[in-house]
Scaffold this active site. Sequence first.
Site, mmCIF file in Angstrom:
data_model
loop_
_atom_site.group_PDB
_atom_site.id
_atom_site.type_symbol
_atom_site.label_atom_id
_atom_site.label_comp_id
_atom_site.label_asym_id
_atom_site.label_seq_id
_atom_site.Cartn_x
_atom_site.Cartn_y
_atom_site.Cartn_z
ATOM 1 N N CYS A 163 0.348 -11.562 -2.068
ATOM 2 C CA CYS A 163 0.133 -10.461 -2.767
ATOM 3 C C CYS A 163 1.138 -9.507 -2.731
ATOM 4 C CB CYS A 163 -1.558 -10.001 -2.814
ATOM 5 S SG CYS A 163 -1.635 -9.316 -1.053
ATOM 6 N N GLU B 289 -8.661 -5.318 -4.752
ATOM 7 C CA GLU B 289 -7.251 -5.573 -4.193
ATOM 8 C C GLU B 289 -6.584 -6.589 -5.234
ATOM 9 O OE1 GLU B 289 -5.860 -4.369 -1.344
ATOM 10 O OE2 GLU B 289 -7.630 -3.161 -1.003
ATOM 11 N N LYS C 215 -18.652 -14.974 -2.538
ATOM 12 C CA LYS C 215 -18.093 -15.939 -3.506
ATOM 13 C C LYS C 215 -16.817 -16.492 -3.250
ATOM 14 C CE LYS C 215 -16.512 -17.040 -7.147
ATOM 15 N NZ LYS C 215 -15.586 -18.179 -7.147
ATOM 16 N N GLU D 211 3.903 -10.687 -12.012
ATOM 17 C CA GLU D 211 3.547 -11.388 -10.892
ATOM 18 C C GLU D 211 3.584 -13.124 -11.379
ATOM 19 O OE1 GLU D 211 -0.592 -11.551 -9.180
ATOM 20 O OE2 GLU D 211 0.202 -10.642 -7.293
HETATM 21 P P1 NAD Z 1 -8.174 -14.913 -9.855
HETATM 22 O O1 NAD Z 1 -8.308 -13.509 -10.070
HETATM 23 O O2 NAD Z 1 -8.266 -15.746 -10.655
HETATM 24 O O3 NAD Z 1 -9.521 -15.122 -8.812
HETATM 25 C C1 NAD Z 1 -9.990 -14.481 -7.600
HETATM 26 C C2 NAD Z 1 -11.456 -14.606 -7.478
HETATM 27 O O4 NAD Z 1 -12.377 -14.336 -8.629
HETATM 28 C C3 NAD Z 1 -11.769 -16.089 -7.393
HETATM 29 O O5 NAD Z 1 -13.117 -16.426 -6.334
HETATM 30 C C4 NAD Z 1 -12.434 -16.583 -8.738
HETATM 31 O O6 NAD Z 1 -13.312 -17.647 -8.792
HETATM 32 C C5 NAD Z 1 -13.049 -15.356 -9.130
HETATM 33 N N1 NAD Z 1 -13.353 -15.106 -10.568
HETATM 34 C C6 NAD Z 1 -12.580 -15.274 -11.621
HETATM 35 N N2 NAD Z 1 -12.885 -14.908 -12.654
HETATM 36 C C7 NAD Z 1 -14.058 -14.051 -12.351
HETATM 37 C C8 NAD Z 1 -14.807 -13.314 -13.346
HETATM 38 N N3 NAD Z 1 -14.646 -13.315 -14.631
HETATM 39 N N4 NAD Z 1 -15.825 -12.647 -12.787
HETATM 40 C C9 NAD Z 1 -16.011 -12.623 -11.412
HETATM 41 N N5 NAD Z 1 -15.440 -13.717 -10.611
HETATM 42 C C10 NAD Z 1 -14.060 -14.256 -11.051
HETATM 43 O O7 NAD Z 1 -7.198 -14.757 -8.605
HETATM 44 P P2 NAD Z 1 -6.486 -16.109 -7.835
HETATM 45 O O8 NAD Z 1 -5.823 -16.765 -8.884
HETATM 46 O O9 NAD Z 1 -7.525 -16.598 -7.224
HETATM 47 O O10 NAD Z 1 -5.747 -15.301 -6.685
HETATM 48 C C11 NAD Z 1 -4.421 -14.763 -7.089
HETATM 49 C C12 NAD Z 1 -4.180 -13.330 -7.100
HETATM 50 O O11 NAD Z 1 -5.028 -12.472 -6.043
HETATM 51 C C13 NAD Z 1 -2.830 -12.791 -7.290
HETATM 52 O O12 NAD Z 1 -2.874 -11.817 -8.398
HETATM 53 C C14 NAD Z 1 -2.758 -11.753 -5.880
HETATM 54 O O13 NAD Z 1 -1.801 -10.909 -6.051
HETATM 55 C C15 NAD Z 1 -4.092 -11.392 -5.822
HETATM 56 N N6 NAD Z 1 -4.317 -11.162 -4.354
HETATM 57 C C16 NAD Z 1 -4.507 -9.742 -3.993
HETATM 58 C C17 NAD Z 1 -4.373 -9.306 -2.675
HETATM 59 C C18 NAD Z 1 -4.506 -7.762 -2.245
HETATM 60 O O14 NAD Z 1 -4.819 -7.428 -1.213
HETATM 61 N N7 NAD Z 1 -4.140 -6.841 -3.237
HETATM 62 C C19 NAD Z 1 -4.647 -10.268 -1.662
HETATM 63 C C20 NAD Z 1 -4.345 -11.807 -1.876
HETATM 64 C C21 NAD Z 1 -4.481 -12.088 -3.564
#
Ligand code: NAD
Length: 499
Positions: free
Chosen positions: A303, A269, A194, A400
């Site tokens: 991240c 992650e 997804k 963050e």
């Molecule tokens: P997000 O958590 O809003 O969304 C991430 C994904 O989850 C998207 O595909 C979204 O559609 C899905 N999603 C959202 N709500 C959901 C739910 N209730 N159930 C299931 N899926 C759901 O994050 P974002 O804003 O897209 O990404 C930024 C975040 O990702 C930052 O916090 C960043 O630090 C983190 N990140 C972490 C790493 C790592 O390796 N640790 C790498 C990249 C990004």
Amino acid sequence: MNAVLISDELNAKARAFTQRPRELLIGGSWRPAHSGETFEVIDPANGEVFAHAAAGDAADIDDAVKAARGAFEGAWGMSMPGFRARLLLKLADLIEANGDELGLLETLDNGMPWRMARMAATFGAAESLRYHAGWATKIGGETINLSVPGEWHAYTLREPVGVVGQIVPWNFPFVMAVAKIAAALTVGCTVVLKPAEQTPLSAIRLGELILQAGFPPGVVNIVTGLGQTAGRALVAHPDVNKIAFTGSTPVGKEILRACAGNLKRVTLELGGKSPVVIFPDADLGPATEVAARGIFMNTGQVCAAGSRLFVHEKVFDQVVDGVVAKAKALKLGAGIDAATDLGPVVSDKQRMRVNGYIRAGIEGGARVLTGGGEVAGPGYFVQPTVLADTTANMTVVREEIFGPVLCAMKFSDTDVDAIARMANDTEYGLAASIWTRDITVAHRLAKRIKAGSVRINTAGSVDAAMPLGGFKQSGWGRENGREGTEIYTEVKSVTVGLT
Ligand code: NAD
């Protein structure tokens, strides 16, 4: 469009891709969402809708899980490791051959400079597939020596966990999707992927390449859609064995709770607020360069971004002036423009969020060394910003931001334990970087830092061989390396009585 950077032919190819109706990949073929709904895909460089993708929901997720289950219980589940490795290597070659186009789709979708997007696709994603392909033939169990009375032959098996739901964010959409599927497929799992709703296009193109590589139907299914519908349905689905999620910490916690239903395996992650610690004896040229790059790369949407800069008071002005000069020299612009250093952030929501943090920091007493203002549209641009006089309790230091905002703080301690406490004063624990020529100090501090990745005198780069993940609220489990393939396996103990 800068004609020198992106050829007309490449531009036409990518635009043609975005103009075709973008569908869901389920069971080896493309089809619209059951609901017929689509969602808009927006170019963050100008705020314009340039594509539409199918808005999959629970019904589509259910089909995708059934397809993945069928493939897992069928030939794929019993496939030879060498066969899986060959397919992964073939996909790597296809990605490399299509790197320019994949990079351009990523740039249009996410906003990042094209040269970076192309590098992530060709080097990051293709190399991740090649690395993980090697594990297919190497991952396995052990023979165990038992001490209970009797004669035994005892061993463990490492079996694929089954159907895996993989959810990725928008900041490096392609390389994250590829790294996730690579680790799951190499051990024999099947996948429902997804992508993030902000950036679905490169994953859809990936689906086309997966079919071209010859992966059997149902092994990889791709359902675009919103987190609240498709994402939630995937996490809640009773026939999914594991969720591998990359995204924000609040959503990670929600996913963890939702996985309790059938006790799915979960790896997370999540976010970070990573410290960069610069000692007075450090090689200040590279330290300054890397501190700037570490927070401004991909417009801070990384991240592991080094968002808390701790510099010893003796060299504070020199380092921070250097970072500020580098921030001022960055050229904001569309990722398709060859001269661009800093693309837009991914969405208007993200732009408002980042600007909100900057305002809160200033209202809380932070001193703006550069940036701090808003950038007029069109497009979701944010000024690279350096704040000084920030303190450990400010939201701008604690939370963050996921934008190009650096909090620069002075320290005078020489005691490694005190410096470690300062660096560890965060609920996150994803990464840290240490700059000193004193190897004893460097290693003592590295041991004390509570983070999944510690870099000494380098920003480091993500290599598929090196485990990646977070301590504390930055996550659960590790991706990459041996650990990153083992998270897709179950261990089975087999005991044979020989008496
Ligand atoms: P997000 O958590 O809003 O969304 C991430 C994904 O989850 C998207 O595909 C979204 O559609 C899905 N999603 C959202 N709500 C959901 C739910 N209730 N159930 C299931 N899926 C759901 O994050 P974002 O804003 O897209 O990404 C930024 C975040 O990702 C930052 O916090 C960043 O630090 C983190 N990140 C972490 C790493 C790592 O390796 N640790 C790498 C990249 C990004």
